[in-house]
Design a protein around this motif. Structure first.
Motif, PDB file in Angstrom:
ATOM      1  N   ASN A  41      -9.724  -2.086  13.454  1.00  0.00           N
ATOM      2  CA  ASN A  41      -9.724  -3.240  14.358  1.00  0.00           C
ATOM      3  C   ASN A  41     -10.672  -3.024  15.546  1.00  0.00           C
ATOM      4  OD1 ASN A  41      -8.894  -5.810  14.993  1.00  0.00           O
ATOM      5  ND2 ASN A  41      -7.206  -5.117  16.296  1.00  0.00           N
ATOM      6  N   ILE A  42     -11.950  -3.012  15.231  1.00  0.00           N
ATOM      7  CA  ILE A  42     -12.972  -2.747  16.236  1.00  0.00           C
ATOM      8  C   ILE A  42     -14.094  -3.785  16.102  1.00  0.00           C
ATOM      9  CG2 ILE A  42     -14.662  -1.034  17.077  1.00  0.00           C
ATOM     10  CD1 ILE A  42     -12.915   1.125  15.824  1.00  0.00           C
ATOM     11  N   PRO A  43     -14.520  -4.379  17.218  1.00  0.00           N
ATOM     12  CA  PRO A  43     -15.636  -5.323  17.151  1.00  0.00           C
ATOM     13  C   PRO A  43     -16.949  -4.595  16.864  1.00  0.00           C
ATOM     14  CG  PRO A  43     -15.006  -4.955  19.435  1.00  0.00           C
ATOM     15  CD  PRO A  43     -14.000  -4.224  18.597  1.00  0.00           C
ATOM     16  N   VAL A  44     -17.907  -5.323  16.280  1.00  0.00           N
ATOM     17  CA  VAL A  44     -19.152  -4.707  15.816  1.00  0.00           C
ATOM     18  C   VAL A  44     -20.365  -5.411  16.412  1.00  0.00           C
ATOM     19  CG1 VAL A  44     -20.525  -4.072  13.791  1.00  0.00           C
ATOM     20  CG2 VAL A  44     -18.041  -4.299  13.588  1.00  0.00           C
ATOM     21  N   THR A  45     -21.243  -4.636  17.027  1.00  0.00           N
ATOM     22  CA  THR A  45     -22.520  -5.202  17.437  1.00  0.00           C
ATOM     23  C   THR A  45     -23.632  -4.487  16.690  1.00  0.00           C
ATOM     24  OG1 THR A  45     -24.029  -5.663  19.266  1.00  0.00           O
ATOM     25  CG2 THR A  45     -22.684  -3.690  19.475  1.00  0.00           C
ATOM     26  N   MET A  46     -24.732  -5.214  16.469  1.00  0.00           N
ATOM     27  CA  MET A  46     -25.816  -4.662  15.652  1.00  0.00           C
ATOM     28  C   MET A  46     -27.128  -4.640  16.412  1.00  0.00           C
ATOM     29  SD  MET A  46     -24.826  -6.714  12.225  1.00  0.00           S
ATOM     30  CE  MET A  46     -23.752  -7.848  13.082  1.00  0.00           C
ATOM     31  N   THR A  47     -27.956  -3.689  16.032  1.00  0.00           N
ATOM     32  CA  THR A  47     -29.324  -3.665  16.561  1.00  0.00           C
ATOM     33  C   THR A  47     -30.146  -4.668  15.758  1.00  0.00           C
ATOM     34  OG1 THR A  47     -30.101  -2.044  14.972  1.00  0.00           O
ATOM     35  CG2 THR A  47     -29.073  -1.194  16.985  1.00  0.00           C
ATOM     36  N   PRO A 101     -12.746  -0.022  22.125  1.00  0.00           N
ATOM     37  CA  PRO A 101     -13.871   0.548  21.371  1.00  0.00           C
ATOM     38  C   PRO A 101     -14.870  -0.529  20.909  1.00  0.00           C
ATOM     39  CG  PRO A 101     -11.978   0.315  19.936  1.00  0.00           C
ATOM     40  CD  PRO A 101     -11.537  -0.199  21.281  1.00  0.00           C
ATOM     41  N   VAL A 102     -16.110  -0.105  20.716  1.00  0.00           N
ATOM     42  CA  VAL A 102     -17.127  -0.986  20.133  1.00  0.00           C
ATOM     43  C   VAL A 102     -17.917  -0.188  19.107  1.00  0.00           C
ATOM     44  CG1 VAL A 102     -19.280  -2.253  20.558  1.00  0.00           C
ATOM     45  CG2 VAL A 102     -17.427  -2.417  22.205  1.00  0.00           C
ATOM     46  N   LEU A 103     -18.184  -0.806  17.974  1.00  0.00           N
ATOM     47  CA  LEU A 103     -19.083  -0.214  16.986  1.00  0.00           C
ATOM     48  C   LEU A 103     -20.481  -0.735  17.251  1.00  0.00           C
ATOM     49  CD1 LEU A 103     -16.986  -0.485  13.742  1.00  0.00           C
ATOM     50  CD2 LEU A 103     -18.494   1.452  14.177  1.00  0.00           C
ATOM     51  N   TYR A 104     -21.415   0.162  17.373  1.00  0.00           N
ATOM     52  CA  TYR A 104     -22.807  -0.222  17.622  1.00  0.00           C
ATOM     53  C   TYR A 104     -23.614   0.330  16.455  1.00  0.00           C
ATOM     54  CZ  TYR A 104     -27.176   1.908  19.556  1.00  0.00           C
ATOM     55  OH  TYR A 104     -28.430   2.420  19.732  1.00  0.00           O
ATOM     56  N   VAL A 105     -23.974  -0.543  15.513  1.00  0.00           N
ATOM     57  CA  VAL A 105     -24.557  -0.066  14.258  1.00  0.00           C
ATOM     58  C   VAL A 105     -26.000  -0.507  14.098  1.00  0.00           C
ATOM     59  CG1 VAL A 105     -22.285  -0.075  13.172  1.00  0.00           C
ATOM     60  CG2 VAL A 105     -23.809  -2.032  12.826  1.00  0.00           C
ATOM     61  N   GLY A 106     -26.752   0.304  13.373  1.00  0.00           N
ATOM     62  CA  GLY A 106     -28.177   0.016  13.208  1.00  0.00           C
ATOM     63  C   GLY A 106     -28.624   0.043  11.760  1.00  0.00           C
ATOM     64  N   PHE A 156     -26.115   3.071  30.838  1.00  0.00           N
ATOM     65  CA  PHE A 156     -25.715   2.553  29.527  1.00  0.00           C
ATOM     66  C   PHE A 156     -24.280   2.979  29.203  1.00  0.00           C
ATOM     67  CE2 PHE A 156     -25.603   3.178  24.828  1.00  0.00           C
ATOM     68  CZ  PHE A 156     -25.728   1.844  24.457  1.00  0.00           C
ATOM     69  N   ALA A 157     -23.463   2.015  28.823  1.00  0.00           N
ATOM     70  CA  ALA A 157     -22.064   2.268  28.438  1.00  0.00           C
ATOM     71  C   ALA A 157     -21.409   3.273  29.387  1.00  0.00           C
ATOM     72  CB  ALA A 157     -21.996   2.757  26.993  1.00  0.00           C
ATOM     73  N   PRO A 158     -21.349   2.936  30.675  1.00  0.00           N
ATOM     74  CA  PRO A 158     -20.978   3.943  31.674  1.00  0.00           C
ATOM     75  C   PRO A 158     -19.537   4.449  31.565  1.00  0.00           C
ATOM     76  CG  PRO A 158     -21.092   1.758  32.665  1.00  0.00           C
ATOM     77  CD  PRO A 158     -21.643   1.615  31.284  1.00  0.00           C
ATOM     78  N   HIS A 159     -18.659   3.666  30.948  1.00  0.00           N
ATOM     79  CA  HIS A 159     -17.252   4.099  30.889  1.00  0.00           C
ATOM     80  C   HIS A 159     -16.902   4.721  29.547  1.00  0.00           C
ATOM     81  CE1 HIS A 159     -17.189   1.660  34.429  1.00  0.00           C
ATOM     82  NE2 HIS A 159     -17.500   0.574  33.730  1.00  0.00           N
ATOM     83  N   GLN A 206     -20.979  -2.391  27.859  1.00  0.00           N
ATOM     84  CA  GLN A 206     -20.893  -1.880  29.226  1.00  0.00           C
ATOM     85  C   GLN A 206     -19.451  -1.651  29.669  1.00  0.00           C
ATOM     86  OE1 GLN A 206     -23.827  -0.743  29.236  1.00  0.00           O
ATOM     87  NE2 GLN A 206     -24.373  -1.262  31.333  1.00  0.00           N
ATOM     88  N   ASN A 207     -18.497  -2.318  29.010  1.00  0.00           N
ATOM     89  CA  ASN A 207     -17.103  -2.180  29.418  1.00  0.00           C
ATOM     90  C   ASN A 207     -16.257  -1.351  28.468  1.00  0.00           C
ATOM     91  OD1 ASN A 207     -16.552  -3.978  31.910  1.00  0.00           O
ATOM     92  ND2 ASN A 207     -17.927  -5.176  30.631  1.00  0.00           N
ATOM     93  N   CYS A 208     -16.829  -0.915  27.374  1.00  0.00           N
ATOM     94  CA  CYS A 208     -16.005  -0.230  26.377  1.00  0.00           C
ATOM     95  C   CYS A 208     -15.621   1.171  26.865  1.00  0.00           C
ATOM     96  CB  CYS A 208     -16.726  -0.161  25.031  1.00  0.00           C
ATOM     97  SG  CYS A 208     -18.138   0.943  24.999  1.00  0.00           S
ATOM     98  N   ASP A 209     -14.536   1.687  26.303  1.00  0.00           N
ATOM     99  CA  ASP A 209     -14.175   3.067  26.632  1.00  0.00           C
ATOM    100  C   ASP A 209     -14.568   4.018  25.509  1.00  0.00           C
ATOM    101  OD1 ASP A 209     -12.298   2.361  24.771  1.00  0.00           O
ATOM    102  OD2 ASP A 209     -10.551   3.045  25.914  1.00  0.00           O
ATOM    103  N   LEU A 210     -14.998   3.461  24.375  1.00  0.00           N
ATOM    104  CA  LEU A 210     -15.484   4.296  23.279  1.00  0.00           C
ATOM    105  C   LEU A 210     -16.587   3.544  22.539  1.00  0.00           C
ATOM    106  CD1 LEU A 210     -15.072   6.917  21.532  1.00  0.00           C
ATOM    107  CD2 LEU A 210     -13.722   5.479  20.013  1.00  0.00           C
TER     108      LEU A 210
END
Ligand code: TPP
Ligand code: MG
Lengths: 169, 641
Positions: free
Chosen positions: B311-317, B286-291, B371-374, B348-352
């Motif tokens: 326990n999830i990595p976080v990316t930000m806008t 999983p990846v958290l994509y927060v804005g 975008f996030a194909p999987h 691009q590789n996350c499943d959630l």
């Protein structure tokens, strides 16, 4: 697909501009838009006919709901509704064609509202398909002028009534 | 004009105290118990109306102009109710709304308002241009979370606000803009300084209204504040004709705001939350994509607890930067067009993909289809229209980030996800953000890293728009919400300097730095004089490449290096700063940078440092427009051996 969207809006100046502006800004196409007061004078109802795929229409609905002066938005898709248009149409009508055209008008349960030496003006109300059919029927005689209100619609209260109504059409 | 005396020119002794004729008329009316006068203004009755104006303050005499008459009588506004002029009502409501600072510019039709502000305990900042004032109010709002308020006159004043309002709209900033308008009776006549302000700003405001009935003014203004800050925030504009400011309006106390149809669901739907939590518990990658939604809803704390528990990595806008501490290992930093390779690969590789308070902007997603194909996608957002707008979502949760994250935290379980984190660590090791650190020339990224180092990563940073903005997003590591203030959605060059002023006013005593581009700075540099006037110790670091760098980069990459019109002749910024009464430095050598930054940070006056950086440095990595997020250019440039 064609969707009829019904929006209850505050009866305030500027609301129509908000709605029309939103449609333009978001590149949504509308077929028709009809506005009028409701039983509550503080509210108006807008009936909007939009053509688009489900996602577009879903966006239309959500964006409408976001406008502060809009109270409620309903998409009539998949619902049993009574939908009506009103049209005024002037058809070329020479004295010798008159009986023919009057018969046509009767057949469509339309109404003559004005008659001149060369033209007859007719009021037609009904489902859009009926209006379209009437236009087609008039075309061979020559249409001088026509004006339409755009669809207004309401959800049906009862199935049976709806059935009768359909039969009547 | 001379009035003939009663006695044919001979003075009467003792002289009677004289009264203007207008006053005599009024006195006679009062003697006869007249309490309401209906009438309409004109040049020949101005003296009389002048008396009425004063009287309505102190006596029981009401002057009612016909346009108001019907309403006034309907509402039984009589002398038992205290009235105040509209301008005073506005000032009172601003105070009621706890407005501490106003930004704005004068003009004919806002003079009544400014006259009342003269005595009000509200700080007033006069920018040099209304756009500047609007950006100041915007940055003030972003720094504090409060509603920023800007005032401008009609016509040109209002049109000068347009960029600033659109900027606030795109980035969901709570703002109330009050514009003056010509007298209601003149509206529509192409009167002097008339513009259809509500028409112009309709698509760039969350809501706007023109007040044509003075009795509606108090409630409309209160509603404006309510709408601006409630739900997904945004700018609300109130257009106030000058006669509304002058009209006598009964004083009212605030009543609860009820706007039919203006509903905001803040608690997510329980079933949706459970579905989301279940998907999260089942996810391996999983990846958290927060804005910016996290920052708006003050949900950083909830985000941290949630990400660490699950326990999830976080990316930000871009607008989300600061929402999650970038110094923590599970931070993937920024994603998107100029995001980190490890963030983009993770997406691009996350499943959630768990999107919270972010809106799938095209600068984030790259080519939408790829975008996030999987991934299965969860989208938490307060604004239902954001959901499934650009990208189809599997589990939508309409609600406020803070409440939904807290609720989801209850239902998620810790998962080790070692393989996933190992993979991410590999990407991080292989593709860190980089530039030529060994270069002898002055690199823009170096300046930012040095500023970051010397401020211990704690300064409030604002930017203009362009390469410098992206480098700032990449190389300054943010650790707290509202630390980074930048124009995201609209990408407004010239935002930096006025934003620094707004942020500094919100945070007196703290370090506020504008990392700006030479061309961006040029757009609003006149506001330096505002900074000097109000003694604001803002710092401006111009990463001066002598180009509209971002445009030049695109011309280099996509237009065969044909640098059409992308360089400007700049002034000597340091000297210019001095002319404004600010401090100015120029740095053109790498070895001087650190020393000057140190001096800059100690300055107590506004300070501008002009860094002459490498002219043709590019921002890497880059996802070219229309490419998938993992198709980044520039990754091999500084390949680690
Ligand atoms: C008001 C405005 N006009 C035009 C643009 C298009 N634009 C985006 S970045 C850029 C160049 C910015 O140059 P500069 O401020 O020097 O920053 P650099 O990229 O060189 O760091 C331009 C012209 C914009 N974003 N805003
Ligand atoms: Mg530049």
């Amino acid at each position: 697909m064609k969707h009829i969207i019904s929006a209850l809006v505050q009866n305030k100046p500027g609301v129509l501009a908000h709605v029309a502006g939103m449609f333009a800004a978001r590149a949504f196409n509308i077929n028709s838009l009809a506005v009028g007061e409701t039983e509550d004078p503080s509210l108006s109802r807008m009936t909007i006919v939009v053509v688009g795929d489900d996602r577009t229409v879903e966006q239309v609905r959500k964006q409408l709901a976001k406008i502060v002066t809009i109270v409620k938005v309903q998409d009539f898709a998949g619902q049993d509704v009574v939908a009506r248009d009103l049209m005024l149409i002037s058809v070329a009508c020479s004295p010798e064609k008159r009986p023919e055209i009057l018969a046509l008008i009767e057949m469509f349960t339309a109404k003559v509202v004005d008659i001149g030496p060369k033209y007859v003006t007719v009021e037609v109300a009904g489902p859009e398909s009926k209006i379209e059919a009437f236009i087609e029927a008039c075309r061979p005689y020559g249409i001088k002028n026509m004006v339409r209100t755009g669809t207004i619609a309401m959800a049906r209260q009862s199935r049976t009534a709806g059935q009768q109504d359909k039969d009547a059409e | 004009m001379q009035f003939p005396t009663a006695c044919g020119g001979r003075p009467v002794a003792p002289p009677l105290p004289t009264l203007p004729g207008s006053q005599s008329i009024v006195n006679i009316l009062l003697e006869h118990g007249v309490d309401t006068v209906f009438g309409y203004l004109g040049a020949a009755v101005l003296p009389l109306f002048d008396r009425f104006r004063d009287l309505s303050w102190t006596s029981s005499l009401d002057m009612i102009s016909p346009s108001q008459e019907i309403i006034m009588s309907k509402n039984k506004v009589k002398n038992e109710q205290t009235c105040k002029p509209g301008s005073q009502i506005v000032v009172d409501i601003l105070q009621e709304e706890n407005v501490e600072v106003l930004f704005g510019y004068l003009g004919g039709v806002v003079l009544p308002l400014f006259d009342k502000l003269y005595d009000a305990p509200i700080k007033f900042i006069i920018p040099r241009h209304e756009q500047g004032g609007c950006h100041m109010a915007d940055a003030y709002a972003r720094a504090t979370g409060k509603v920023g308020v800007v005032i401008a006159t009609s016509g040109p004043g209002a049109t000068n606000l347009v960029t600033g309002i659109a900027n606030a709209m795109m980035d969901s900033v709570p703002m109330v803009a009050i514009t003056g308008q010509v007298r209601t009776e003149l509206i529509g006549n192409d009167s002097f300084q008339e513009a259809d302000t509500t028409g112009i700003t309709r698509p760039i405001t969350k809501h706007n209204m023109i007040i044509k009935n003075p009795l509606e003014l108090p409630q409309a203004l209160r509603e404006a504040f309510y709408i601006a800050r409630t739900g997904r925030p945004g700018p609300v504009l109130i257009d106030l004709p000058v006669d509304m400011q002058l009209a006598q309006i009964p004083v009212s106390s605030p009543t609860p705001i009820e706007l039919p149809g203006f509903r905001n669901r803040t608690r997510g739907h329980a079933r949706q939350i459970s579905m989301a939590a279940q998907a999260i518990n089942e996810a391996e990658r999983p990846v958290l994509y927060v804005g910016g939604g996290i920052i708006i809803s003050n949900a950083s704390e909830e985000l941290r607890t949630f990400a660490q528990k699950a326990n999830i990595p976080v990316t930000m806008t871009l607008l989300g930067l600061g929402a999650y501490d970038q110094n923590r290992p599970e931070s993937l930093d920024m994603l998107g067009m100029h995001g980190t390779a490890y963030a983009n690969y993770a997406v691009q590789n996350c499943d959630l993909l768990i999107a919270v308070g972010s809106r799938f902007d095209d600068r984030v997603t790259g080519k939408v289809k790829t975008f996030a194909p999987h991934a299965k996608i969860i989208h938490v957002d307060l604004d239902p229209s954001s959901i499934s707008k650009n990208v189809a979502v599997d589990i939508p949760v309409v609600g406020d980030a803070k409440e939904v994250l807290a609720a989801m935290t209850e239902e998620v379980e810790h998962r080790p996800r070692d393989t996933w984190f190992k993979q991410i660590a590999e990407w991080k090791a292989k593709y860190p953000l980089r530039y030529d650190r060994d270069a002898r020339t002055l690199k823009p990224q170096y300046v930012i890293e040095e500023v970051w180092r010397q401020t211990k990563g704690e300064a409030t940073i604002v930017t203009g728009v362009g390469q410098h903005q992206m480098w700032t997003a990449q190389f300054y590591k943010f650790s707290r919400a509202r630390q980074f203030i930048t124009s995201g959605g609209l990408g407004t060059m010239g935002f930096g300097l006025p934003a620094a002023i707004g942020a500094q006013i919100a945070r007196p005593g703290e370090t506020v730095i504008d990392i700006d581009g030479d061309s961006s700075f040029n757009m609003t540099l006149t506001e330096l004089s505002t900074a000097v006037q109000y003694n604001l110790p803002i710092k401006v670091c111009i990463l001066n490449n002598g180009y509209m760098g971002m445009v030049r980069q695109w011309q280099e990459l996509f237009y065969g290096k044909r640098y059409s019109c992308s360089s400007l002749q700049n002034p000597d910024f340091a000297n210019l700063a001095r002319a404004f009464g600010a401090v100015g430095y120029t740095v053109d050598k790498k070895e001087d940078a650190a020393g000057v930054i140190e001096k800059m940070l100690r300055e107590t006056r506004p300070c501008v440092v002009d860094f002459h950086v490498d002219r043709e440095e590019n921002v890497w990595p880059m996802v070219p427009a229309g490419k998938a997020l993992h198709e980044m250019d520039g990754l091999n440039l500084f390949e680690i051996a």
